[in-house]
Design a protein around this motif. Structure first.
Motif, short mmCIF file in Angstrom:
data_model
loop_
_atom_site.label_atom_id
_atom_site.label_comp_id
_atom_site.label_asym_id
_atom_site.label_seq_id
_atom_site.Cartn_x
_atom_site.Cartn_y
_atom_site.Cartn_z
N ASP A 88 2.18 15.88 -6.90
CA ASP A 88 1.21 15.59 -5.83
C ASP A 88 0.37 16.80 -5.43
N ASP A 98 -2.35 16.84 -8.03
CA ASP A 98 -3.30 15.76 -7.71
C ASP A 98 -4.23 16.15 -6.55
N ILE A 116 1.24 1.77 -11.97
CA ILE A 116 1.28 0.73 -10.92
C ILE A 116 1.53 -0.66 -11.52
N TYR A 169 4.54 8.51 -9.78
CA TYR A 169 5.02 8.13 -8.45
C TYR A 169 5.66 6.75 -8.61
N TYR A 206 6.22 2.82 -6.88
CA TYR A 206 5.47 1.92 -6.01
C TYR A 206 6.26 0.65 -5.76
N GLU A 246 2.70 -1.78 -2.37
CA GLU A 246 1.93 -0.53 -2.53
C GLU A 246 1.03 -0.59 -3.76
N ALA A 247 1.60 -1.11 -4.86
CA ALA A 247 0.83 -1.19 -6.10
C ALA A 247 -0.41 -2.04 -5.88
N TRP A 263 -2.96 -0.11 -3.84
CA TRP A 263 -3.65 0.92 -4.63
C TRP A 263 -4.74 0.30 -5.47
N ARG A 264 -4.42 -0.85 -6.09
CA ARG A 264 -5.40 -1.52 -6.94
C ARG A 264 -6.61 -1.94 -6.12
N THR A 313 -7.56 -0.83 -3.16
CA THR A 313 -8.27 0.30 -2.56
C THR A 313 -9.14 0.99 -3.62
N PHE A 314 -8.64 1.02 -4.85
CA PHE A 314 -9.44 1.63 -5.92
C PHE A 314 -10.72 0.83 -6.15
#
Ligand SMILES: *[C@@H]1O[C@H](CO)[C@@H](O)[C@H](O)[C@H]1NC(C)=O
Ligand SMILES: *[C@@H]1O[C@H](CO)[C@@H](O)[C@H](O)[C@H]1NC(C)=O
Ligand SMILES: *[C@@H]1O[C@H](CO)[C@@H](O)[C@H](O)[C@H]1NC(C)=O
Ligand SMILES: *[C@@H]1O[C@H](CO)[C@@H](O)[C@H](O)[C@H]1NC(C)=O
Ligand SMILES: *[C@@H]1O[C@H](CO)[C@@H](O)[C@H](O)[C@H]1NC(C)=O
Ligand SMILES: *[C@@H]1O[C@H](CO)[C@@H](O)[C@H](O)[C@H]1NC(C)=O
Length: 338
Positions: A220, A223, A283, A290, A292, A296-297, A300-301, A303-304
């Protein structure tokens, strides 16, 4: 020479062969640009699912103001078929079938049997060198690689790849045409493994593994460094303009000391090897660099996707010729004052 202004998408019929995930978003991109699109589905299941997928892309594109009309307006220009003969009047055919040379070979034969000798044929391959693939075509000079980034109807990225025998004038025409697809294309003048972006990015990935595996920083931390250094300026400028903006001699000085210390290992890093060997996919199954939960996965999808539309807007606000445009505006202003 080809010029963006005198190339009219509404007069160019484009064929797309293979309407899986990538073929569907490419088709969406072409429809929005005004092309008539003949989409050929060598895999029968795609015949049923592709139109729904393309329709959904068009709905989202309308919501996000990527296009100004509702889906029905664009869908009028779409033909989905199993029949290669429908490609007869196309000027460009975009092949996006599976990365399998025997499948692609048969597909090119089917295409070349029906299209005119002038029709340009492209492949979305990144696994098979274009110079090799074009040998499978009767007319190798009309053959190119086109490397898109998913989802193709929103991303600005496109690499146009010449093989050894590709016609440079046709390459130029493709390059100009792709501006109408809302792309900022890169012309890869000589075939090379990984093309341009993958070579750049894999150099970065390799160094990232080195830093983590040798305890210099955690996943992280690396990242965060990426996000806030390269991530801060890269949508604005590329690496060469960045050095211009920030002062070239400093880079020159650092290179002497730093380059010899950069990682150059050719083995696959242990960290990624271990993850893959234990079934980790990221994910997709919650196991990656990380971990997930399914929730959460999903987030993330989603939000991307949200971010993709935001960054597209920002990229459009600062196109590659942003300063040229400002100069032209200034010149105009000067003229009216004179
Ligand atoms: C090309 O398209 C096919 C079908 O959509 C896809 O499976 C493949 O990953 C794509 N290849 C590249 C390099 O995008
Ligand atoms: C559909 O194609 C025709 C002919 O190629 C073109 O004139 C028209 O503008 C296209 N329609 C849309 C919605 O792009
Ligand atoms: C098209 O190209 C092929 C292969 O080069 C050639 O045999 C054929 O005569 C050409 N057809 C026309 C109509 O020019
Ligand atoms: C393409 O050209 C390069 C450089 O001349 C050569 O090494 C390579 O073998 C050629 N590839 C094919 C498939 O002809
Ligand atoms: C990596 O760099 C080391 C040290 O400079 C060198 O000895 C080695 O040959 C290089 N390895 C590769 C694969 O280039
Ligand atoms: C506009 O006019 C100013 C003042 O004469 C001049 O300094 C500037 O270079 C001109 N800019 C352009 C883009 O022509």
């Amino acid at each position: 020479m080809a010029n963006e202004e005198n190339i009219l998408p509404t007069q160019i019929i484009v064929g797309v062969v293979g309407i899986g995930l990538m073929g569907s978003s490419i088709t969406t991109c072409l429809l929005i640009a005004g092309h008539q699109v003949i989409a050929v589905a060598p895999i029968p299941i795609d015949l049923e699912t592709a139109e729904t997928r393309i329709h959904e892309h068009l709905v989202r594109s309308f919501e996000q103001e990527i296009c100004l009309e509702k889906p029905v307006y664009y869908l009028k220009n779409l033909t989905i078929t199993e029949d290669y003969n429908c490609l007869k009047d196309t000027s460009l055919v975009i092949e996006c079938t599976l990365e399998d040379i025997t499948i692609k070979k048969q597909v090119y034969k089917n295409i070349e049997n029906v299209v005119s000798n002038e029709t340009i044929i492209t492949s979305n391959t990144s696994a098979i060198p274009i110079s090799l693939l074009q040998e499978e075509a009767c007319i190798p000079s009309r053959f190119f690689g086109l490397h898109w980034a998913e989802p193709s109807h929103t991303t600005r990225f496109l690499e146009i790849i010449c093989g050894n025998k590709s016609d440079q004038q046709k390459a130029e025409w493709l390059y100009q045409l792709s501006h109408h697809w809302a792309k900022e294309p890169t012309l890869v003048r000589k075939d090379i493994r990984g093309f341009i972006t993958n070579r750049l990015m894999y150099a970065l990935y390799r160094e990232a593994f080195y830093l983590v595996e040798n305890g210099y920083a955690t996943v992280d931390d690396v990242d965060r460094a990426c996000r806030n250094n390269a991530g801060y300026w890269m949508t604005f400028v590329g690496c060469f303009r960045w050095m211009d903006l920030t002062g070239i001699p400093a880079y020159h000085a650092v290179m002497r000391d730093l380059l010899p210390t950069l990682y150059n290992e050719t083995e696959i890093p242990k960290l990624i090897d271990d993850i893959v060997k234990t079934g980790g996919k990221g994910i997709l199954n919650g196991n990656g660099f990380y971990n997930y939960t399914p929730e959460e996965a999903r987030l993330w999808r989603e939000t991307f996707e949200e971010f993709s539309y935001d960054i597209r807007r920002l990229a459009l606000k600062y196109p590659v010729d942003v300063v040229t445009r400002k100069l032209n505006a200034l010149e105009k202003k000067n003229e009216t004052q004179d």
